[in-house]
Design a protein around this motif. Sequence first.
Motif, short mmCIF file in Angstrom:
data_model
loop_
_atom_site.label_atom_id
_atom_site.label_comp_id
_atom_site.label_asym_id
_atom_site.label_seq_id
_atom_site.Cartn_x
_atom_site.Cartn_y
_atom_site.Cartn_z
N LEU A 90 0.70 -0.97 -0.03
CA LEU A 90 -0.02 -0.06 -0.18
C LEU A 90 0.65 1.25 -0.03
O LEU A 90 0.69 2.24 -0.59
CB LEU A 90 -0.95 -0.11 1.14
N GLY A 91 1.90 1.11 0.70
CA GLY A 91 2.90 2.22 0.83
C GLY A 91 3.46 2.73 -0.71
O GLY A 91 3.79 3.89 -1.25
N ALA A 92 3.91 1.56 -1.25
CA ALA A 92 4.44 1.62 -2.59
C ALA A 92 3.68 2.17 -3.55
O ALA A 92 3.92 3.17 -4.38
CB ALA A 92 5.16 0.15 -3.12
N VAL A 93 2.28 1.81 -3.68
CA VAL A 93 1.27 2.26 -4.39
C VAL A 93 1.01 3.49 -4.04
O VAL A 93 0.82 4.69 -5.13
CB VAL A 93 0.02 1.55 -4.31
N THR A 94 0.94 4.16 -2.81
CA THR A 94 0.84 5.38 -2.52
C THR A 94 2.12 6.42 -3.03
O THR A 94 1.85 7.47 -3.59
CB THR A 94 0.56 5.89 -0.83
N PHE A 95 3.00 5.98 -2.73
CA PHE A 95 4.58 6.72 -3.07
C PHE A 95 4.66 6.66 -4.90
O PHE A 95 4.77 7.63 -5.20
CB PHE A 95 5.82 6.09 -2.84
N ALA A 96 4.08 5.88 -5.56
CA ALA A 96 3.83 6.05 -6.84
C ALA A 96 2.94 6.99 -7.35
O ALA A 96 3.11 7.84 -8.31
CB ALA A 96 3.63 4.54 -7.31
N ILE A 97 1.82 6.97 -6.60
CA ILE A 97 0.92 7.84 -7.02
C ILE A 97 1.21 9.38 -6.90
O ILE A 97 1.02 10.09 -7.59
CB ILE A 97 -0.50 8.08 -6.13
N VAL A 98 1.87 9.69 -5.73
CA VAL A 98 2.45 10.96 -5.62
C VAL A 98 3.90 11.11 -6.41
O VAL A 98 4.36 12.39 -6.20
CB VAL A 98 2.62 11.23 -4.13
N GLY A 99 4.40 10.33 -7.19
CA GLY A 99 5.49 10.55 -8.10
C GLY A 99 6.89 10.52 -7.28
O GLY A 99 7.85 10.95 -8.01
N LEU A 100 6.85 9.86 -6.05
CA LEU A 100 8.07 9.72 -5.53
C LEU A 100 8.77 8.63 -6.30
O LEU A 100 8.56 7.48 -6.70
CB LEU A 100 7.71 9.38 -4.12
N PRO A 101 10.30 9.09 -6.39
CA PRO A 101 11.18 8.00 -7.01
C PRO A 101 11.40 6.76 -6.17
O PRO A 101 11.53 6.94 -5.05
CB PRO A 101 12.46 8.88 -7.29
N ALA A 102 11.58 5.71 -6.96
CA ALA A 102 11.93 4.27 -6.14
C ALA A 102 10.58 3.96 -5.33
O ALA A 102 11.18 3.73 -4.20
CB ALA A 102 13.44 4.44 -5.55
N ALA A 103 9.40 4.19 -5.42
CA ALA A 103 8.62 4.02 -4.78
C ALA A 103 8.41 2.29 -4.31
O ALA A 103 8.23 2.35 -3.16
CB ALA A 103 7.20 3.97 -5.35
N LEU A 104 8.88 1.37 -5.06
CA LEU A 104 8.74 0.02 -4.71
C LEU A 104 10.13 -0.21 -3.33
O LEU A 104 9.93 -0.68 -2.35
CB LEU A 104 9.23 -0.84 -5.84
N LEU A 105 11.23 0.61 -3.72
CA LEU A 105 12.30 0.47 -2.84
C LEU A 105 11.72 1.11 -1.44
O LEU A 105 12.03 0.50 -0.01
CB LEU A 105 13.45 1.25 -3.10
N TRP A 106 11.15 2.09 -1.15
CA TRP A 106 10.66 2.98 0.10
C TRP A 106 9.40 2.02 0.45
O TRP A 106 9.23 2.01 1.68
CB TRP A 106 10.05 4.47 -0.39
N GLY A 107 8.86 1.35 -0.37
CA GLY A 107 7.77 0.27 0.12
C GLY A 107 8.17 -0.73 0.99
O GLY A 107 7.63 -1.39 2.01
N VAL A 108 9.37 -1.13 0.19
CA VAL A 108 10.02 -2.45 1.11
C VAL A 108 10.57 -1.96 2.19
O VAL A 108 10.41 -2.65 3.60
CB VAL A 108 11.32 -3.07 0.13
N LEU A 109 11.15 -0.79 2.73
CA LEU A 109 11.54 -0.21 3.69
C LEU A 109 10.19 0.03 4.79
O LEU A 109 10.24 -0.27 5.88
CB LEU A 109 12.08 1.22 3.52
N MET A 110 9.36 0.45 4.12
CA MET A 110 7.93 0.54 4.93
C MET A 110 7.42 -0.91 5.73
O MET A 110 7.10 -0.92 6.60
CB MET A 110 6.79 1.11 4.22
#
Length: 368
Positions: free
Chosen positions: A226-246
């Motif tokens: 859910l975090g990776a999808v949210t970061f991708a929606i707002v245009g954050l780079p490397a959204a999947l990586l930050w989703g893994v950290l989450m």
Amino acid sequence: MPSKAGLERGGMTVFLTLITAGLIVIVSGFLGALLWATLTAILFQPIFDRLLRRWPERESLAAGLTMLILTVAVVIPLLVIASMVVDQAAGVYQQLRSGQIDFGQYFRQVHDALPDRLRQLVNTWGFGSFERAQQRLSQALTQSVSVIARHALSIGANAAGFLLTFGVGLYVTFFLLRDGRKIGPAVVAALPLDERVSELLADRFVTVARATIKGSGLVAAAQGALGAVTFAIVGLPAALLWGVLMAIAALLPAIGPTIVWGPVALYLLATDAYWQAAVVVASGVIVIGLADNILRPLLVGRETGVPDWLVLVTTLGGIEAMGLSGIVVGPMAAALFLAGWQAMTEARAARGNPSLRPGGPEPIGQDA
């Protein structure tokens, strides 16, 4: 003068201790694979049992079909996600080295956007100046991301060793599924403990293993997704990586994924990205925050009996001591610790009051 029987028991104890230590040294390179094979077999045992009821006396077929389900539903998706995370981690690592990502600049932007009173409070938080605090925080965050990126890259550099360990884990999982009905009782019977105590500890081990993986693991994975999808929606780079950290942060009770999406939302607010910050906050509070309360009761059938504060401490300690495996080993150690003391308390109570023992007046630990 020790009796012959006493010497034989002592000699057998020494022999078993030495041979067990020797075996651990020999398989030390695969301890992580053996641990995760055991946990995977415990988690997928209900599927194996259901298939075995359909094809009785065909354990190998049931175990093979269970492994097929495991491969299609878990292994292949994880490998795909891991390859994508490695690519994004490599990109972030290169940007850190080239200076394209500057956490110091990000902290400065957040600092300048704070109200005057809050900015003065931050400057007096024992760091001497905000520049010093900024330098420390930036250095810590940069080092953390660099370590993650280097570990991700090391998997690709040591692909042969990783595949060997991964293959050994899958191979052992098959046999643990097929022969688990024989191996489990044999291990419990071999423990030098009272039968009821051994069964209690084994039950706690299985309970906590399933609860940690099904509850904490799957809930953390859902929150990370859910975090990776949210970061991708707002245009954050490397959204999947930050989703893994989450997802990793979500494994920690009381802390959770807020330590990832919170600073992101604060930075978006500081850079006048108001709607993006609103999306991150709404997703973090409503969607990601409620996922734990909704999914955990559905995935975990019974409580582990381990307090949240002890889970937090043992999880952090387990990660520090054993890396990723410590996420499961830490809470299991806590559960077995509590179960062991509980068993000893019950044994003392039973010795003092024979009516507490369902099996009759014979004290725990004595032969009938």
